[in-house]
Design a protein around this motif. Structure first.
Motif, PDB file in Angstrom:
ATOM      1  N   GLN A  43       0.880  -1.032  -0.143  1.00 52.74           N
ATOM      2  CA  GLN A  43      -0.008   0.006  -0.179  1.00 52.74           C
ATOM      3  C   GLN A  43       0.853   1.204   0.132  1.00 52.74           C
ATOM      4  N   ARG A  44       0.407   2.259  -0.787  1.00 50.77           N
ATOM      5  CA  ARG A  44       1.378   3.484  -0.818  1.00 50.77           C
ATOM      6  C   ARG A  44       1.579   4.053   0.487  1.00 50.77           C
ATOM      7  N   ASN A  45       0.472   4.152   1.365  1.00 47.31           N
ATOM      8  CA  ASN A  45       0.460   4.739   2.629  1.00 47.31           C
ATOM      9  C   ASN A  45       1.470   3.923   3.547  1.00 47.31           C
ATOM     10  N   GLN A  46       1.592   2.742   3.338  1.00 44.67           N
ATOM     11  CA  GLN A  46       2.385   2.087   4.065  1.00 44.67           C
ATOM     12  C   GLN A  46       4.131   1.911   3.868  1.00 44.67           C
ATOM     13  N   LEU A  47       4.340   2.742   2.850  1.00 43.88           N
ATOM     14  CA  LEU A  47       5.854   2.774   2.429  1.00 43.88           C
ATOM     15  C   LEU A  47       6.750   2.906   3.495  1.00 43.88           C
ATOM     16  N   ARG A  48       6.459   3.947   4.356  1.00 43.03           N
ATOM     17  CA  ARG A  48       7.514   4.577   5.212  1.00 43.03           C
ATOM     18  C   ARG A  48       7.567   3.541   6.228  1.00 43.03           C
ATOM     19  N   LYS A  49       6.776   2.538   6.622  1.00 45.25           N
ATOM     20  CA  LYS A  49       6.966   1.677   7.515  1.00 45.25           C
ATOM     21  C   LYS A  49       7.962   0.548   7.126  1.00 45.25           C
ATOM     22  N   LEU A  50       8.230   0.425   5.919  1.00 44.26           N
ATOM     23  CA  LEU A  50       9.136  -0.737   5.433  1.00 44.26           C
ATOM     24  C   LEU A  50      10.577  -0.345   5.727  1.00 44.26           C
ATOM     25  N   GLU A  51      11.246  -1.433   6.042  1.00 46.17           N
ATOM     26  CA  GLU A  51      12.654  -1.187   6.108  1.00 46.17           C
ATOM     27  C   GLU A  51      13.325  -0.816   4.657  1.00 46.17           C
ATOM     28  N   ASP A  52      12.941  -1.472   3.622  1.00 44.35           N
ATOM     29  CA  ASP A  52      13.629  -1.306   2.373  1.00 44.35           C
ATOM     30  C   ASP A  52      12.354  -1.413   1.238  1.00 44.35           C
ATOM     31  N   PRO A  53      12.021  -0.233   1.221  1.00 40.54           N
ATOM     32  CA  PRO A  53      10.507  -0.164   0.308  1.00 40.54           C
ATOM     33  C   PRO A  53      11.045  -0.257  -1.312  1.00 40.54           C
ATOM     34  N   LEU A  54      12.137  -0.087  -1.640  1.00 41.17           N
ATOM     35  CA  LEU A  54      12.657  -0.374  -2.988  1.00 41.17           C
ATOM     36  C   LEU A  54      12.645  -1.629  -3.535  1.00 41.17           C
ATOM     37  N   SER A  55      13.153  -2.572  -2.373  1.00 40.12           N
ATOM     38  CA  SER A  55      13.044  -4.201  -2.886  1.00 40.12           C
ATOM     39  C   SER A  55      11.406  -4.743  -2.351  1.00 40.12           C
ATOM     40  N   GLU A  56      11.178  -4.103  -1.255  1.00 37.66           N
ATOM     41  CA  GLU A  56       9.928  -4.702  -0.463  1.00 37.66           C
ATOM     42  C   GLU A  56       8.585  -4.593  -1.230  1.00 37.66           C
ATOM     43  N   ALA A  57       8.500  -3.268  -2.010  1.00 34.04           N
ATOM     44  CA  ALA A  57       7.133  -2.756  -2.377  1.00 34.04           C
ATOM     45  C   ALA A  57       7.141  -2.298  -3.952  1.00 34.04           C
ATOM     46  N   SER A  58       8.437  -1.872  -4.355  1.00 31.53           N
ATOM     47  CA  SER A  58       8.234  -1.354  -5.612  1.00 31.53           C
ATOM     48  C   SER A  58       8.292  -2.681  -6.674  1.00 31.53           C
ATOM     49  N   ILE A  59       7.343  -2.354  -7.673  1.00 33.70           N
ATOM     50  CA  ILE A  59       7.345  -3.614  -8.729  1.00 33.70           C
ATOM     51  C   ILE A  59       8.492  -3.917  -9.262  1.00 33.70           C
ATOM     52  N   GLU A  60       8.939  -5.134  -9.660  1.00 35.35           N
ATOM     53  CA  GLU A  60      10.257  -5.443 -10.149  1.00 35.35           C
ATOM     54  C   GLU A  60      10.263  -5.124 -11.611  1.00 35.35           C
ATOM     55  N   LEU A  61      11.347  -5.259 -12.123  1.00 38.99           N
ATOM     56  CA  LEU A  61      11.635  -4.762 -13.885  1.00 38.99           C
ATOM     57  C   LEU A  61      11.769  -5.859 -14.557  1.00 38.99           C
ATOM     58  N   PRO A  62      11.268  -5.762 -15.682  1.00 37.86           N
ATOM     59  CA  PRO A  62      11.590  -6.902 -16.664  1.00 37.86           C
ATOM     60  C   PRO A  62      13.150  -7.264 -16.758  1.00 37.86           C
ATOM     61  N   SER A  63      13.501  -8.634 -17.198  1.00 37.34           N
ATOM     62  CA  SER A  63      14.582  -9.099 -17.155  1.00 37.34           C
ATOM     63  C   SER A  63      14.953  -9.305 -18.598  1.00 37.34           C
ATOM     64  N   LYS A  64      16.377  -8.915 -19.057  1.00 41.02           N
ATOM     65  CA  LYS A  64      16.835  -9.175 -20.338  1.00 41.02           C
ATOM     66  C   LYS A  64      16.816 -10.714 -20.745  1.00 41.02           C
ATOM     67  N   ASN A  65      17.222 -11.454 -19.714  1.00 41.26           N
ATOM     68  CA  ASN A  65      17.225 -12.781 -19.849  1.00 41.26           C
ATOM     69  C   ASN A  65      15.926 -13.474 -19.859  1.00 41.26           C
ATOM     70  N   ALA A  66      14.898 -12.943 -19.529  1.00 37.76           N
ATOM     71  CA  ALA A  66      13.608 -13.479 -19.594  1.00 37.76           C
ATOM     72  C   ALA A  66      12.444 -12.864 -20.354  1.00 37.76           C
ATOM     73  N   LYS A  67      12.990 -12.667 -21.584  1.00 35.58           N
ATOM     74  CA  LYS A  67      12.047 -11.771 -22.353  1.00 35.58           C
ATOM     75  C   LYS A  67      10.505 -12.464 -22.365  1.00 35.58           C
ATOM     76  N   GLY A  68       9.450 -11.344 -22.107  1.00 36.26           N
ATOM     77  CA  GLY A  68       8.102 -11.661 -22.223  1.00 36.26           C
ATOM     78  C   GLY A  68       7.521 -12.320 -20.691  1.00 36.26           C
ATOM     79  N   GLU A  69       8.478 -12.753 -19.913  1.00 34.44           N
ATOM     80  CA  GLU A  69       7.778 -13.030 -18.727  1.00 34.44           C
ATOM     81  C   GLU A  69       7.075 -12.098 -17.798  1.00 34.44           C
TER      82      GLU A  69
END
Length: 647
Positions: free
Chosen positions: A478-504
């Motif tokens: 949740q947007r309003n819960q991000l400050r409570k997370l220890e590492d919001p970048l890895s714990e909450a932000s959507i992952e990015l596409p991988s060059k080694n797994a096209k289309g997945e």
């Protein structure tokens, strides 16, 4: 209102008035720039306190060549002039003469107040003054200002934020509002919601729980020394209101092993602060939820499916928990029953009737904003506002409050439609359906040619905004819960596409991407409507600017998802172009943010002082999560940070 055809009066020629009550009327007429008192004016204003017209009501009559406004009091004369001004505006827009009408109009609820919650930010002072003019035009006659640390307290100066208004600045605004029949009363949170005080080390000893800045210890005499000092300064800052709202909601006190129940502790506090309010000539208002919770009769108020028989059974079983302390409930207090989603339930009405049947004053509180991000949702909560207004009228209550919580801090300009709905239903009752009201809103706000449903862009914008809130976050975050997370970048932000797994990535987020396309199509329609209105309507351009910026921010997030999809599916030469497009999102975002902040800052102070102390944020308020405006864009900023790692 009787429509009798068109008069011979050209609307643009109405620039004066005549009144034998000249000194009284002059100030009222000045609000509408009709300041000349001329005996041959077609507009005659009469104030007669012996009239049988209702308080704040008026009789407006336009015949072929003359206009008369008759009222019992100054407020009624002002509201009559407001209605005349609206008729003049419509006639000018349509290039016709004024209609012949006979209007008798008066409010069905005496106290029609909105909530001004400034705990997380301030608007500019100019905006507040302009707001008072608009609220008067909507026939709002009260404001409950939740001032928290936004007064330059003299008696407890440590509490004041550096950007707070001085007592004198608040007092001047209060006088300005009073001239427009608006009384501003302060809300200073007391036993709970006290982080604005207890976050400071100097007040730590007054905490009920040493580890929490949420609640005062009600058994410490110094608690009252501090609270009464804050009350006194707030009453000096807002001297024209009749109430002192003392808060009191959402509190669970321990009493530090005192062996007193939480209800007893709250009633000890309530008794002291109500006596103090009475000594200052103010009527205290108290949120009523905690006594009802302690007595286990609270939940039925929010359950539409529970039968009246079941509600009665719950009350029969638990009412004794209230009755045994009934002598400790102050009689001089207004018990405010807040219910934002289910005001029509039998359980809610039952609770209000319990207070009134035991001789207590009762008032309701509805909401135009709760925990909605970026803009109010649920059509501005119009249906629930209407329901609570109608039940308050039916129960012959004195008034109703429209709460406008700053927890997730949408721009105040986006609350206006809900405020107008509140005004409509507290003044006139059940005269128009929700759809008829919205049509009238569009007509009054943008012009008669824009009243149709094809211009209902606010409703169409709600869906995209609701989905936008967490569109860039891992499912379940949740947007309003991000400050409570220890590492919001890895714990909450959507992952990015991988060059080694096209289309997945695209396959995994198929539903998310499908929704993004759907919302962008809706946003495209919204954007077109706003652009047309900006070009063709000459009313309320700032309102349109605000909705335009909301639209563009939401578009950015959905478009970002589709750019990631393009990159995930790209091969060969197209991959570098897709990557370049993603990398460009940082520049695009900087431009978008600069424009949005420029528009917002016309009315809002965006940044907190550099020395401001953020509190423990027990309720995870978005607007309490950074000193600058970063909190508004936190998921977007996380995604952009991740994108920079793509090679």
């Amino acid at each position: 209102m009787l429509l009798q055809g068109s008069s011979s009066l050209n609307p643009e020629s109405i620039n004066s008035y005549y009144s034998e009550n000249n000194e009284t009327v002059r100030g009222i007429a000045k609000l509408f720039k009709k300041i000349e008192n001329e005996k041959d004016s077609p507009v005659k204003i009469t104030i007669d306190d012996a009239s049988n017209i209702n308080t704040e009501g008026y009789h407006l009559k336009i015949d072929n060549e003359k206009i008369s406004i008759t009222a019992k009091d100054n407020a009624g004369a002002m509201y009559g002039l407001i209605t005349l001004s609206q008729l003049i505006q419509d006639a000018v827009d349509q290039n016709v003469n004024l209609p012949m009408v006979d209007i008798e109009d008066f409010p069905l609820l005496a106290y029609r107040a909105i909530h001004l919650d400034v705990k997380h930010h301030m608007e500019t002072l100019d905006y507040y003054y302009e707001l008072m003019d608009r609220l008067a035009a909507y026939k709002i006659n009260g404001i409950i200002a939740e001032v928290e640390d936004k007064i330059k307290y003299v008696r407890q100066p440590k509490v004041a934020s550096e950007d707070a208004l001085t007592i004198e600045e608040w007092e001047k605004l209060s006088k300005y509002a009073k001239e427009r029949n608006i009384e501003i009363s302060p809300l200073v949170q007391g036993i709970g919601h006290a982080s604005f005080v207890l976050k400071h080390d100097e007040y730590r000893e007054l905490r009920d729980d040493p580890e929490s800045d949420w609640a005062f210890n009600p058994l410490d005499p110094k608690t009252y020394e501090v609270q009464f000092d804050l009350y006194l300064d707030a009453l000096e800052a807002l001297p024209d209101g009749k109430y002192l709202h003392i808060g009191g909601d959402e509190v669970h006190t321990s009493g530090r092993q005192s062996e007193k129940s939480a209800l007893e502790l709250q009633l000890i506090w309530l008794d002291k602060v109500c006596k103090f309010a009475e000594e200052q000539g103010r009527i205290p208002i108290f949120w009523d939820d905690m006594p009802l919770k302690h007595a286990n009769v609270y939940r039925p108020m929010f359950d539409r499916n529970i039968s009246p028989e079941k509600v009665d059974s719950i009350w029969e079983t638990n009412e004794h928990e209230l009755v045994k302390f009934i002598d400790k409930f102050p009689k001089n207090c207004v018990y405010m029953r807040w219910n934002y989603q289910t005001p029509e339930t039998y359980g809610n009405l039952k609770a209000m009737e319990w207070f009134s049947s035991h001789g207590f004053q009762v008032m309701g509180a509805t909401a135009g904003q709760t925990r909605w991000s970026l803009m109010p949702q649920n059509e501005g909560n119009i249906s629930n506002i209407r329901s609570f207004a109608l039940s308050s009228i039916e129960k012959n209550l004195d008034g109703l409050l429209l709460t406008l919580w700053d927890d997730d801090s949408p721009h105040f300009e986006l609350y206006i439609r809900g405020i107008i709905a509140f005004s409509e239903y507290t003044w006139s009752g059940d005269q128009r359906t929700k759809e008829e009201f919205k049509e009238a809103y569009r007509q009054r706000t943008f012009g008669s040619e824009f009243s149709g449903n094809e211009y209902a862009f606010i409703d169409r914008l709600e869906g995209p905004v609701a989905h936008w809130k967490n569109a860039l976050l891992i499912e379940g975050k949740q947007r309003n819960q991000l400050r409570k997370l220890e590492d919001p970048l890895s714990e909450a932000s959507i992952e990015l596409p991988s060059k080694n797994a096209k289309g997945e990535w695209a396959k995994k987020h198929e539903k998310r991407l499908e929704n993004a396309r759907k919302q962008l199509a809706e946003l495209d329609t919204v954007e077109q409507r706003i652009a047309l209105l900006k070009k063709e309507s000459n009313r309320n351009p700032y309102t349109l600017e605000m909705y335009e910026q909301v639209t563009k921010l939401v578009q950015f997030s959905y478009e970002g998802l589709l750019k990631l999809e393009t990159y995930d599916l790209a091969t060969g030469d197209t991959e570098n172009a897709a990557l370049e497009d993603i990398k460009k999102m940082n520049t695009d975002f900087d431009e978008l943010r600069e424009k949005l902040e420029t528009v917002y800052a016309k009315a809002r102070v965006l940044n907190k002082p550099a020395n401001y102390i953020l509190d423990q944020d027990h309720h995870t308020h978005n607007a309490n999560q950074s000193l600058n405006f970063d909190w508004q864009f936190y998921p977007e900023m996380l995604l952009l940070e991740k994108i920079q790692t793509i090679e």
